[in-house]
Motif scaffolding. Sequence first.
Motif, short mmCIF file in Angstrom:
data_model
loop_
_atom_site.label_atom_id
_atom_site.label_comp_id
_atom_site.label_asym_id
_atom_site.label_seq_id
_atom_site.Cartn_x
_atom_site.Cartn_y
_atom_site.Cartn_z
N PRO A 70 0.83 -1.21 0.00
CA PRO A 70 0.00 0.00 0.00
C PRO A 70 0.86 1.26 0.00
CG PRO A 70 0.02 -1.00 2.17
CD PRO A 70 0.70 -1.97 1.25
N SER A 71 0.28 2.34 -0.40
CA SER A 71 1.00 3.62 -0.46
C SER A 71 1.58 3.98 0.90
CB SER A 71 0.03 4.71 -0.92
OG SER A 71 0.67 5.97 -0.91
N GLY A 72 2.86 4.35 0.90
CA GLY A 72 3.49 4.80 2.13
C GLY A 72 3.98 3.70 3.05
N ALA A 73 3.81 2.43 2.65
CA ALA A 73 4.30 1.33 3.49
C ALA A 73 5.82 1.41 3.57
CB ALA A 73 3.87 0.00 2.91
N GLN A 74 6.35 1.07 4.71
CA GLN A 74 7.79 1.20 4.93
C GLN A 74 8.36 -0.08 5.53
OE1 GLN A 74 8.40 4.75 7.29
NE2 GLN A 74 7.46 6.10 5.78
N GLY A 75 9.62 -0.02 5.92
CA GLY A 75 10.28 -1.16 6.53
C GLY A 75 10.71 -2.19 5.50
N LYS A 76 11.22 -3.32 6.00
CA LYS A 76 11.70 -4.38 5.13
C LYS A 76 10.57 -4.90 4.24
CE LYS A 76 14.03 -8.85 5.12
NZ LYS A 76 14.59 -9.96 5.95
N ASP A 77 10.81 -4.91 2.95
CA ASP A 77 9.83 -5.37 1.96
C ASP A 77 8.56 -4.55 1.95
OD1 ASP A 77 11.52 -7.46 1.11
OD2 ASP A 77 10.76 -8.79 2.68
N GLY A 78 8.59 -3.36 2.59
CA GLY A 78 7.41 -2.50 2.60
C GLY A 78 6.23 -3.14 3.30
N LEU A 79 6.47 -3.82 4.41
CA LEU A 79 5.42 -4.56 5.09
C LEU A 79 4.82 -3.82 6.29
CD1 LEU A 79 6.95 -8.16 5.05
CD2 LEU A 79 5.27 -7.16 3.48
N ALA A 80 5.35 -2.65 6.62
CA ALA A 80 4.86 -1.90 7.77
C ALA A 80 4.05 -0.68 7.33
CB ALA A 80 6.02 -1.46 8.65
N ILE A 81 2.88 -0.51 7.92
CA ILE A 81 2.08 0.69 7.68
C ILE A 81 2.32 1.63 8.86
CG2 ILE A 81 -0.25 1.62 7.50
CD1 ILE A 81 -1.10 -0.91 6.12
N PRO A 82 2.96 2.77 8.61
CA PRO A 82 3.33 3.67 9.71
C PRO A 82 2.22 4.65 10.09
CG PRO A 82 4.22 4.50 7.66
CD PRO A 82 3.51 3.23 7.31
N VAL A 83 2.11 4.90 11.37
CA VAL A 83 1.20 5.91 11.89
C VAL A 83 2.01 6.77 12.86
CG1 VAL A 83 -0.81 6.36 13.32
CG2 VAL A 83 -0.88 4.52 11.64
N GLY A 84 2.05 8.07 12.64
CA GLY A 84 2.86 8.95 13.46
C GLY A 84 4.01 9.53 12.66
N LYS A 85 4.77 10.39 13.29
CA LYS A 85 5.85 11.11 12.62
C LYS A 85 7.12 10.26 12.54
CE LYS A 85 4.07 15.61 14.08
NZ LYS A 85 4.35 16.88 14.81
N ASP A 86 7.82 10.43 11.42
CA ASP A 86 9.06 9.68 11.24
C ASP A 86 10.11 10.03 12.29
OD1 ASP A 86 8.01 8.47 9.03
OD2 ASP A 86 8.96 9.79 7.55
N GLY A 87 10.07 11.26 12.81
CA GLY A 87 11.09 11.71 13.77
C GLY A 87 10.84 11.30 15.20
N ALA A 88 9.78 10.55 15.46
CA ALA A 88 9.49 10.14 16.84
C ALA A 88 10.63 9.27 17.38
CB ALA A 88 8.18 9.37 16.88
N LYS A 89 10.97 9.48 18.64
CA LYS A 89 12.09 8.75 19.24
C LYS A 89 11.72 7.30 19.62
CE LYS A 89 14.47 12.84 21.01
NZ LYS A 89 15.02 13.52 22.22
N SER A 90 10.45 7.03 19.74
CA SER A 90 10.00 5.68 20.10
C SER A 90 9.17 5.09 18.97
CB SER A 90 9.16 5.70 21.38
OG SER A 90 9.93 6.09 22.50
N THR A 91 9.40 3.81 18.70
CA THR A 91 8.62 3.11 17.68
C THR A 91 7.99 1.87 18.30
OG1 THR A 91 10.05 3.86 15.87
CG2 THR A 91 8.70 1.90 15.47
N LEU A 92 6.70 1.76 18.11
CA LEU A 92 5.95 0.60 18.58
C LEU A 92 5.60 -0.25 17.37
CD1 LEU A 92 4.73 -0.35 21.38
CD2 LEU A 92 2.53 0.50 20.49
N THR A 93 6.01 -1.50 17.38
CA THR A 93 5.71 -2.42 16.28
C THR A 93 4.57 -3.33 16.71
OG1 THR A 93 8.03 -2.39 15.56
CG2 THR A 93 6.64 -4.18 14.75
N VAL A 94 3.50 -3.31 15.93
CA VAL A 94 2.29 -4.06 16.29
C VAL A 94 1.93 -5.04 15.18
CG1 VAL A 94 -0.13 -3.90 16.98
CG2 VAL A 94 1.46 -2.07 17.61
N TRP A 95 1.84 -6.31 15.53
CA TRP A 95 1.38 -7.36 14.61
C TRP A 95 -0.05 -7.70 15.00
CZ3 TRP A 95 4.67 -9.35 10.77
CH2 TRP A 95 6.02 -9.00 10.88
N GLU A 96 -0.98 -7.50 14.08
CA GLU A 96 -2.39 -7.67 14.41
C GLU A 96 -3.17 -8.43 13.34
OE1 GLU A 96 -3.77 -3.93 17.17
OE2 GLU A 96 -3.68 -3.56 15.02
N ASP A 97 -4.28 -9.02 13.80
CA ASP A 97 -5.23 -9.72 12.94
C ASP A 97 -6.60 -9.13 13.24
OD1 ASP A 97 -7.18 -11.59 11.98
OD2 ASP A 97 -5.70 -13.21 12.07
#
Length: 257
Positions: A70-97
Amino acid sequence: MSEKNRDGKRTARERLAAEREKQKAGEKRRRTLIVGASVVCVLVLAAVIGVLAANAGKKEKSSAGPAVAPSGAQGKDGLAIPVGKDGAKSTLTVWEDFRCPACQAFETAYRPTLHELADAGKLRVEYHLVRLIDGNLGGTGSLRAANAAACAQDAGKFRDYHDVLFANQPKETDDAFADNAKLIELAGKVTGLDTPAFRKCVENGTHNTWVDKSHQAFRTGGFTGTPTVLLGGKNIYQDQTMTPAKLKQMVEATDRG
């Protein structure tokens, strides 16, 4: 030999013959029933095999073609959909169904805090979508809902639609999200999302293969359940002392440096 005795023996022989014919007829019916039952079993087995083959074909078809991120997906193989600013010092990775009740429970408890921290630029959330329940209970609701969420990401409406899906999650055993019409109906709850482009993306399963690729990454990562929630590489969902307030304190402490 008297006439009476002859008649008695003849009657006995006739009764014996009749009984033998009755037994033969019964044996014939029994064999017929056995053969008939065998044929029915074969037909049922063939029908089951046919259904399984058809479902397998549908599954392969639903995930055919290249993985379209999808548009704007990031990370390895473009598998992460980001929410929030790129400059944030903390990143929460959530795997969901989207069919997962535990994921809904996590979202219900933590959503206000995640929104607050992301909107303040203190936290970036990377969502990875999987289809664990499809594999455990059967169906395609996890896949189709994840694809629809990716379609919402194309429209810049991921977070709102993501929240709508969890707010309207059916029971775990109810594969309601397998119905594209249901997913499109729920899009009506997000302003500006229900467009011809979104509908086409949902109905065509544009991101199905991408969802499968994300699910494979989940398996490869050694994760076993959803939600899997990582902060600094640590699965905080497994931390029994974790609360939204504690997560907020941790993120704000990191933001202050």
